[in-house]
Structures are given as C-alpha cells and as structure tokens.
Design an enzyme around this catalytic site. Structure first.
Site, PDB file in Angstrom:
ATOM      1  N   PHE A  41      56.593 -15.095  38.676  1.00 41.57           N
ATOM      2  CA  PHE A  41      56.506 -16.162  37.976  1.00 41.57           C
ATOM      3  C   PHE A  41      57.463 -17.007  38.456  1.00 41.57           C
ATOM      4  O   PHE A  41      58.323 -16.750  39.265  1.00 41.57           O
ATOM      5  CB  PHE A  41      56.957 -15.501  36.270  1.00 41.57           C
ATOM      6  CG  PHE A  41      55.626 -15.873  35.588  1.00 41.57           C
ATOM      7  CD1 PHE A  41      54.353 -15.250  35.887  1.00 41.57           C
ATOM      8  CD2 PHE A  41      55.670 -16.514  34.438  1.00 41.57           C
ATOM      9  CE1 PHE A  41      53.383 -15.500  34.940  1.00 41.57           C
ATOM     10  CE2 PHE A  41      54.672 -16.714  33.384  1.00 41.57           C
ATOM     11  CZ  PHE A  41      53.541 -15.974  33.820  1.00 41.57           C
TER      12      PHE A  41
ATOM     13  N   GLN B  87      58.687 -29.306  27.290  1.00 36.72           N
ATOM     14  CA  GLN B  87      58.075 -28.771  28.832  1.00 36.72           C
ATOM     15  C   GLN B  87      56.765 -29.023  28.886  1.00 36.72           C
ATOM     16  O   GLN B  87      55.982 -29.036  27.906  1.00 36.72           O
ATOM     17  CB  GLN B  87      58.275 -27.014  28.616  1.00 36.72           C
ATOM     18  CG  GLN B  87      57.642 -26.574  29.984  1.00 36.72           C
ATOM     19  CD  GLN B  87      57.968 -25.115  30.191  1.00 36.72           C
ATOM     20  OE1 GLN B  87      57.578 -24.220  29.453  1.00 36.72           O
ATOM     21  NE2 GLN B  87      59.051 -24.886  31.110  1.00 36.72           N
TER      22      GLN B  87
ATOM     23  N   HIS C 118      53.572 -28.047  30.726  1.00 35.84           N
ATOM     24  CA  HIS C 118      52.956 -26.974  31.741  1.00 35.84           C
ATOM     25  C   HIS C 118      52.015 -27.657  32.766  1.00 35.84           C
ATOM     26  O   HIS C 118      51.153 -28.417  32.507  1.00 35.84           O
ATOM     27  CB  HIS C 118      52.203 -25.971  30.820  1.00 35.84           C
ATOM     28  CG  HIS C 118      51.966 -24.391  31.683  1.00 35.84           C
ATOM     29  ND1 HIS C 118      51.094 -24.390  32.628  1.00 35.84           N
ATOM     30  CD2 HIS C 118      52.380 -23.461  31.266  1.00 35.84           C
ATOM     31  CE1 HIS C 118      50.958 -23.116  32.831  1.00 35.84           C
ATOM     32  NE2 HIS C 118      51.822 -22.517  32.223  1.00 35.84           N
TER      33      HIS C 118
ATOM     34  N   LEU D 179      45.617 -23.683  28.197  1.00 37.02           N
ATOM     35  CA  LEU D 179      46.406 -23.258  29.222  1.00 37.02           C
ATOM     36  C   LEU D 179      45.710 -22.617  30.210  1.00 37.02           C
ATOM     37  O   LEU D 179      45.100 -21.846  29.849  1.00 37.02           O
ATOM     38  CB  LEU D 179      47.464 -22.576  28.629  1.00 37.02           C
ATOM     39  CG  LEU D 179      48.698 -21.877  29.407  1.00 37.02           C
ATOM     40  CD1 LEU D 179      49.614 -23.222  29.868  1.00 37.02           C
ATOM     41  CD2 LEU D 179      49.548 -21.097  28.538  1.00 37.02           C
TER      42      LEU D 179
ATOM     43  N   GLU E 281      50.626 -19.419  34.148  1.00 38.77           N
ATOM     44  CA  GLU E 281      51.163 -19.486  35.296  1.00 38.77           C
ATOM     45  C   GLU E 281      51.013 -18.150  36.203  1.00 38.77           C
ATOM     46  O   GLU E 281      51.211 -18.199  37.252  1.00 38.77           O
ATOM     47  CB  GLU E 281      52.806 -19.325  35.032  1.00 38.77           C
ATOM     48  CG  GLU E 281      53.619 -19.878  36.227  1.00 38.77           C
ATOM     49  CD  GLU E 281      55.302 -20.090  35.662  1.00 38.77           C
ATOM     50  OE1 GLU E 281      55.182 -20.597  34.702  1.00 38.77           O
ATOM     51  OE2 GLU E 281      56.060 -19.509  36.318  1.00 38.77           O
TER      52      GLU E 281
ATOM     53  N   HIS F 186      53.824 -28.523  26.522  1.00 42.76           N
ATOM     54  CA  HIS F 186      53.651 -26.877  26.267  1.00 42.76           C
ATOM     55  C   HIS F 186      54.604 -26.423  25.312  1.00 42.76           C
ATOM     56  O   HIS F 186      54.420 -25.370  24.667  1.00 42.76           O
ATOM     57  CB  HIS F 186      53.518 -26.306  27.714  1.00 42.76           C
ATOM     58  CG  HIS F 186      53.349 -24.757  27.386  1.00 42.76           C
ATOM     59  ND1 HIS F 186      52.193 -24.117  26.901  1.00 42.76           N
ATOM     60  CD2 HIS F 186      53.976 -23.748  28.003  1.00 42.76           C
ATOM     61  CE1 HIS F 186      52.164 -22.821  27.179  1.00 42.76           C
ATOM     62  NE2 HIS F 186      53.316 -22.417  27.696  1.00 42.76           N
TER      63      HIS F 186
END
Lengths: 237, 125, 567
Positions: free
Chosen positions: C118, C231, C233, C243, C246, C344
């Site tokens: 990640f 944040q 994303h 979303l 990731e 996000h």
C-alpha cells in the site's frame, strides 16, 4: 423530465397506501436514489426512504423499482429505459412510512441461525491457517450485504414469516463451509427443519433479484443436499 | 400467518416478480391443486367397484363420453407440467445447476411440447 | 428513563469493537446508531488493514516499529508517536482476534493472512479480504455483538450530548420510528460516529458521514483537533466519486495522463511510483489536471489495471469491477478507469488521548470521529481500519473500567435541562417563520469547501471559505419551517445534521487559514514548505458562538525525529 410514481403510506394518517406522482429533472447518469433525493429536497420533504453509502455496499436502499427489486443507488434512470419510474417498498415487512419498512423480522431470522463463528477456543497464537481452497469455499457466500431484496422477492417468505429466508440460509452455509466454525452439525440440524431449507420452493427469485449477483438458491440447494445426505447417513448407521 | 394475508402476499409477489421462476412456481401450485382435485374425482369413479362390476361399468361409461375424452388431454398436460417442473427443480437443487434454471425451464417446455404433440396425435387422429 | 453503563454512539467498526470490549467487563452496554450497524460506512472500506504480520515473502523483516515509522513519516511528523507505537504494536493481535471471530481474510499459499503493498509503506503489510475488507470486518464484528447480546438502538439519532460541568451524563436521542425525543442516561459515552466527509460535495463518503458526531462534543466543550487535515483520495471514479481502492495500485495498477505517460515518475522516485502516500498522489493527479494533461483535457486521469489480467482482477478486485460496471459502464478488464481525487477522510476530530479519553469526564471518542492523532497530517491507506478496531477496543476497555466506580443518578438536573433545551430547539424548527431552504444551504456549503479548501489552498480562498461558512450559519438560523410527522422525519434528520456540517466546516476552514505552512494533506501555494519551528503542533478548535477559538498543543515525539519527507 422523468415521472416518479412513488408509494406513499403513513400508517398514522392514511387509511390505505397510494401512489404519488412527481416530475424529476433528470440529469445524465442520475440514479433512482438521486431522483428520490431530488423529490425530498425540492418537492416534498416528508418523503421517507433509507440511504447511506450510495455505492451499492451498505444495503440500505433496496426497493421495488420498475418490475424488480433493486438497490436505488445502483440503478440509473436511463438504464430503466422508461419515462416513468415506479418505486415501492420491499414486501413481507410492515411499512413504517413510505419506502421505509420494518426489517426486524428479517434480522431476527438471521439471528436465529447464530450468525457468528461457533468456536470457544483454544485459539492459535496467530491466525488460523486456512488453505486458499478452504477460503475459496467462502467466496460469494460472504458478499451478502443484507439488503433484503431476496427476502422481499421470495414467495415462501410471503406465506410464512418463520421461514428463515434466503439471506439467513446463505449465511448458514457460509459458517458450515468455514473450517474455523465448530457448529456445523448443530447448524445443519437447525436448517433441516420445516422453516429451514425445505420451506424453499425453488422459485429462484432470490437469485434473480440479488443486486450483488449472488446465488442464494445455490446455497440453499447445497444445504438441502447436505441435509438429505445427513439423514440417509443417520438411517444407515 | 392468516390465510388471507398469505394469499394477498402471494398475489403481490406474483405481480411484483414477473420472472421465469415465478411463472413456473404458479403453474406448479395450480397444476398441483388440479391434480389433487383429479385424485378425488378418480377415487369417486373407481369407488363404484365396491358396489359390484355392473355399477363400475356404468360409472365408467359416464366418464368416457366426448367431453371427458378432451378433458383427458388437459389431464395429461397438467400431469406433465407438474412432473417436468418437479424434475427441473430437483435437478437444479441436487445437481447444483441453479444458475441454469432458465435453460432447464426451456428444456422442460420443449419436452412438454413434444409430449403434447404426441398426445394430440394419439387422441385426435 | 432509559439507562446504561456504557453507551456507544455509532455502529461502525469502532463502535462495535468498543461494545464488544466494554461488555467483557460485565457492564451494561448499548449501541445507539442512526442506521442499522451493517449499513455503516465502515463497510465501504475496500483495500485492507495494516499490521506488521510479516506474512508476505517480501515483508519477512517487517516489525511494528517499522510500521510506526512509516505511519509517522506518512503523517508528516504531526502524529503523536506514543499513540502510533501503541497502535502498531497492538495491530497484529487485534487482527488475529478478528480472524478468530471469522473474518474471511484472503490467504497466502501457506494459509496465512494475505498482505498487499500500500502507499507509503516500506513493506507489503496491508492485510486484505479481496477488496471488501471493511464489509467483511463490519459483518464479523456485528456478528460478535449478536453473540454477546448487546442491545442496539437501531435508527435512533443522537441529537445532543448531556454534559454539565465537564462531566458527561448521557445523550439526548430521537427514536426515528416514533419521532420521540428522550434522554438516555449513561455512566460513560463513547462516540464512534465517523467522519465529516459530507461537508464536501466531491466526496467518497456515505451520505451519513456528516460530521454531526464531531459537532455535538464540540458544542459541549470538547475541542476538535487538527480539522484542517482532510484527506483527498487520489482515485475516485468520476461523477459519483465512489472509491477505487488503493489496492488497485497496490496490486500494480498504473496512473496515466492524456499522453499515455505514467506521470508519477515526475513526482516521486521510480521505485515508489503510484505507491506514494495519498496526499502526494492526489496532488500529482491534481497538478496533471490543472496543467491540462487530464484525459481529453478534462478533469480526470486514467487508472489502468488492464495489465493485471482478468484472473487477478476477478480474484482480488471483484468489487472494483462491479462498481465500474454499475456506475460508469466501464469494464476495467478491458478499459482504463477514469478517476479524480475526492475528499475521503478527516484526519482530525474530537481531541482524545491514547486511552480515548477527552477533556470531559466519562466521554470517550474512537475511530474516524476522534483524533488520537495517529494520522497526523496525512493518513496512510490501511491505517484507518486499524485505528477503528485498535482504538475501539481501547475505548471500550477504559470506559468499561471507568463505569465501575460511578453511580448513575437519573434524577440529576442535567436530564431535565437538556430535555427542555432540545424540546425548545425542536419547537423552533416546527414553528420557524424563516424561508431559507436547508438543502440550498447544504449545496452552497459543499460548493464552498470543494472550491476553497481543496487539495491546493491559498490565503485568499480560505478567507472566503471562513466568511461563507459564517454567512451560511446565519442563514441556517432562518431556516424554513419543518413539517411535523409522526414517524421517520427525514427532513428533521437532514436539517439537524446540516448544523453538524456547518460546525465541522467552520473548524476546517479556520484551522486551515491559521496554519501558515504546508504539511501532509494541508498544502498551501503561498506557504509551500513545512515549518517545524512554528507549526509542529496540533490545532485545537474550541466552540464559541462567534466561531472557533484556536489553541495549539505540542506533538508527542518519541523515537522518530522530524526529517524531510521524501519518497
């Protein structure tokens, strides 16, 4: 413009339900849920419906839309290929108001099957070792978002509120298939009952409507098979 | 659940779920009921045997008139609808072919048509 | 009067985990949630949950300390390092626990929990269950609350926190089904209400993540910490802003601009590429778009996972494919996915220490709504699920112990005071003579924050945001009349939550305007550098009628001295 026919019912005021018509300004890519919000925000703030994630994962907005149970957030108006969108609440549950139904029975049925790993330990220090194959046995069974589409579409659930329902039966198989679970026998005995798998009339509506494209019918079929084999085995021994 | 509630639920379920499965489910219930009715009629006819051969022949002659002859075609249709659908869902369940239930339905319809063609031929020509 | 020892507000991962832990103390625990627990936004989490399990063949020498370093560096050194170390050291055992409870993690060839790389992490340490980790965890924890017979007040909306003289006595709640307002007395209250994503219009958050759960303690006198750190994303689909995990990039996906170029190489080292932390990737994408290298010159770039092949996509990213097909009509096996950055996560929240305690006695906070400060100025992907279950557990433990020495007095004057206060408020809504449309205010607020407190920030725009939010608060006071209904009054729910939106927004805008540096997700074009000498401190926003009063508190530094953040 798209015409929304929306089921309206407030048990405290109305004698019987009625369908109400709204004109919704339709933008490209608009979903039925967004249409309902358009009504709430611009036309009638008393309209009631559930919603949360708006991304087809929380299971809040299951309803009957143009001939089929669907998630309102996942259904784009243009994909319905119709000038009117007809929206009704999920069947087999008491209506609280408009599109909001009481899902107590739905969840009570789920809780009956002990929807948790039956294993009092001792547990390994780290994770359980589980082969990729064993994990594959859980695929799809774990993807249920408990939206209630299958339960609303199932005629067996409509005639017997004690019928566990496709959601609860699929969850049962999920636990039976999990090597970490020690309650397999108990679970199988429980669903081999009158209100369990054998109340299923194999109508396949659950498979037909599932917004996650799962197959509760197959889960129930596999449980039926296990139940029958189990009974035969007991007869022989 | 009260019978009236169950019936009204079933009616709504049929209207709200216009699927192949609902269609076969409804046919299965209806043909099941028809067959149950037929069994009684059948027993009434046959029960005449208790009062001797003559009354049996008499009773039998009653149901061998033209109209009953045609009704027998219906009986065969009802039996095969019920039987083929029963086989179809048994196969779907026990061979885990649930994803193929529509194909199986078409297959049953095909077999049914063939059987009915033979039936008509035998009965009418 | 309804009463419980420990009352948990919010039925997401943190709330459920807190309930399970608190119940172990043999105390009476209940959860209040405005939606059924399995509907919570935790279920939308996709990619995974971080822990140094060293299960992946490339992570053999991973340790909780390295996890703590990555987290701290990811946070741009604003995280409290004692809390970070606590979280990363508890991570493995907390995850094993969920495995024992049946969470269906994906497996490695030798049967262990599978881990994927990640962003911002030195090793592949994100444990995953396909791309629905949040959903499976949420169901697993809910199942445990069923097992432990924990009472859940489903579809009860908490509308006020009963705090008098810095002690918490419970909450005021509306049962949506009957529209009845009543107090629920409790010796300890844990807030686990999630984030404030819906302050923004362009957000990946659920409609229910409104920040109301942050606003209630804020009004009650608990400060909100580090709210300016929002944040974005990097990869949300265009249009609906849902979303794309990731994990897409963790599995090897590319980010591509209109020239077909993997542009991340212009921003970070070739070794890291798409797997830089989220703030950096989001800024890179936004820069590409701003400089006209979006696809077709438009406001998006492509996330390309076609080269992973059908089998890998179907096995590890099936949910992603479903979302693309449903909402875009794009099959990621055959076509690249059009994406853009979207709000996000709120790194900030209710100021809490590493035991989840706050300035108010008997009041705890955990999960996204809290700011224990493990994320600092930028959260690493996979750390939020970890935070929910680790700090949910800690909150449950401390609250469960705390209530043992407390007597609950339901005759306490606060219950009457707050009932009267809230009834007054509701009556004003029902009898209002104003004409402001609440949904118009919400829309204006969303537009204002999207425009002015986005990825790149300037003094001028943020000043405008502060001013606009102030005006919107004025307009909120003159809101139109609300129709009284006997049950499930959604209009009231949205209007109440709008206040939460506005209050969260004012702390975000004010905190951002005051912070004259760039750190993590807070990126100013007029102060482009990090300034440790003046700004290595947490922002604390205290509620006043005129707007937030800002104070600052030091950052806990243990092992890792601040250094330049390079990837």
């Amino acid at each position: 413009m798209t015409t929304f026919n929306v089921f309206r019912y407030d048990p405290a005021i109305d004698k019987c339900p009625k369908m109400e018509t709204f004109d919704v300004k339709n933008e490209r890519g608009m979903t039925v849920l967004e249409g309902l919000f358009y009504i709430l925000e611009n036309l009638d703030p008393t309209l009631c419906f559930r919603s949360s994630c708006r991304a087809a994962i929380c299971g809040s907005c299951a309803m009957h839309i143009n001939g089929q149970y669907r998630l309102a957030c996942r259904t784009q108006i243009e994909h319905l290929k119709s000038d009117t969108v007809t929206v009704r609440p999920i069947a087999h549950s008491e209506i609280i108001k408009d599109l909001v139904v009481d899902m107590t029975n739905f969840f009570a049925n789920l809780e009956k099957i002990k929807p948790y790993i039956i294993n009092e330990g001792p547990f390994p220090e780290r994770e359980f070792l589980q082969s990729e194959g064993e994990r594959k046995g859980l695929d799809h069974l774990i993807d249920c978002i408990l939206c209630g589409c299958c339960y609303g579409a199932c005629p067996s659930a409509g005639t017997d509120e004690d019928y566990l329902g496709p959601h609860a039966l699929m969850k049962t198989l999920r636990f039976i298939n999990d090597p970490r679970d020690k309650g397999g026998k108990e679970r199988l005995a429980f669903v081999s009952s009158e209100n369990g798998v054998f109340r299923c009339h194999t109508v396949f509506n659950c498979q037909e409507v599932c917004p996650k494209d799962l197959d509760p019918s197959s889960a129930i079929a596999r449980l039926k098979m296990k139940a029958v084999w189990n009974t035969l085995k007991n007869l022989v021994s | 659940m009260k019978l009236s509630n169950a019936l009204s639920n079933t009616k709504n379920d049929i209207l709200l779920n216009p699927n192949a499965g609902t269609f076969s489910y409804v046919l299965h219930r209806l043909t099941g009921l028809a067959l149950a009715g037929y069994i009684f009629a059948h027993i009434i006819v046959l029960s005449a045997v208790l009062s001797g051969p003559e009354s049996f022949t008499q009773r039998l002659a009653l149901v061998q008139t033209g109209i009953f002859h045609y009704l027998e075609i219906g009986l065969i249709a009802v039996i095969f609808i019920h039987m083929l659908n029963g086989l179809r869902i048994t196969v779907a369940d026990f061979a885990n072919l649930t994803r193929l239930h529509k194909t199986l339905l078409w297959l049953s319809i095909l077999i049914f048509c063939a059987i009915m063609a033979v039936t008509f031929y035998v009965f009418l020509f | 009067m309804l009463k419980h020892d420990v009352l948990i507000i919010g039925g997401g991962l943190a709330g459920l985990r807190a309930a399970i832990e608190a119940a172990k103390n043999n105390v009476d625990v209940a959860i209040v949630s405005k939606i059924h627990p399995v509907r919570s936004h935790s279920g939308a989490a996709q990619g995974g949950i971080n822990a140094a399990l060293a299960n992946n063949e490339n992570s053999k020498d991973d340790t909780p300390e390295k996890h703590a370093y990555d987290t701290t560096k990811g946070s741009d050194f604003l995280a409290d390092q004692d809390a970070v170390e606590l979280m990363t050291s508890l991570a493995p055992e907390t995850i094993f626990e969920t495995d024992h409870w049946g969470c269906p993690y994906s497996r490695t060839a030798n049967g262990k929990i599978a881990q994927r790389p990640f962003g911002g992490a030195g090793y592949p340490r994100t444990c995953y269950a396909a791309d629905k980790t949040g959903l499976y965890l949420l169901h697993t924890l809910w199942e445990q609350t069923v097992k432990h017979h924990i009472k859940v007040y489903e579809e009860w909306m908490v509308v006020d926190l009963i705090v008098q003289d810095k002690v918490c006595y419970g909450v005021m709640a509306i049962e949506l089904r009957t529209n009845q307002l009543q107090p629920i007395a409790a010796k300890a209250v844990i807030f686990a209400t999630g984030g404030a994503g819906r302050v923004y219009g362009r957000t990946s958050n659920a409609l229910t993540s409104t920040g109301f759960g942050m606003a209630l303690p804020y009004i009650a006198g608990v400060p909100l910490k580090d709210m300016e750190f929002i944040q974005f994303h990097p990869t949300a689909i265009i249009g609906k802003h849902i979303l794309m995990t990731e994990g897409c990039r963790g599995e090897g996906g590319y980010l591509v601009n209109n020239k077909g170029e993997r542009f991340m190489k212009n921003y970070v080292s070739e070794k890291i590429m798409e797997l830089a932390p989220r703030d950096i990737v989001a800024r890179s994408i936004q820069t590409e778009i701003n400089e006209g290298r979006g696809i077709g010159g438009q406001q998006f770039v492509h996330l390309d996972i076609r080269h992973l092949g059908e089998q890998k996509i179907m096995e590890r990213l099936p949910g992603i494919r479903d979302i693309c097909m449903d909402f875009l009509g794009v099959d990621p096996i055959k076509e690249p996915i059009p994406i853009l950055p979207a709000q996000h996560y709120t790194m900030g929240g209710v100021a809490a220490n590493k035991n989840c305690e706050t300035e108010v006695e008997g009041f705890y906070a955990a999960g996204e709504c809290a700011c224990v400060s493990v994320h600092g100025a930028n959260r690493l992907g996979g750390n939020s699920l970890l935070e929910t279950i680790v700090f949910g557990k800690i909150a449950g433990k401390y609250a469960g112990e705390y209530v043992k020495g407390i007597d609950l007095n339901t005759e306490h004057s606060s219950y009457k005071n707050f009932t009267n206060k809230m009834n007054g408020f509701m009556n004003r809504l029902y009898e209002s003579t104003g004409n402001e449309d609440p949904y118009r205010i919400k829309k204006d607020l969303n537009d204002c924050l999207d425009e002015n407190v986005g990825i790149f920030r300037t003094e001028e725009k943020m000043k405008k945001a502060v001013e606009t939010v102030k005006q919107l608060k004025e307009r909120y006071r003159k809101i139109r009349k609300v129709k009284k209904t006997s049950s499930f009054n959604q209009d009231v729910v949205w209007i109440l939550e709008l206040e939460g939106n506005l209050l969260a927004a004012e702390t975000i805008a004010a905190g951002a305007l005051a912070r004259k540096e760039s750190r993590g997700s807070h990126s100013r074009t007029d102060y482009a550098k990090r300034n440790d000498a003046e700004w290595m401190k947490h922002t604390l926003a205290y509620y006043t009628k005129e707007g937030p009063r800002l104070e600052y508190s030091p950052v806990a530094v243990t092992k890792f001295q601040p250094e330049e953040r390079k990837y």
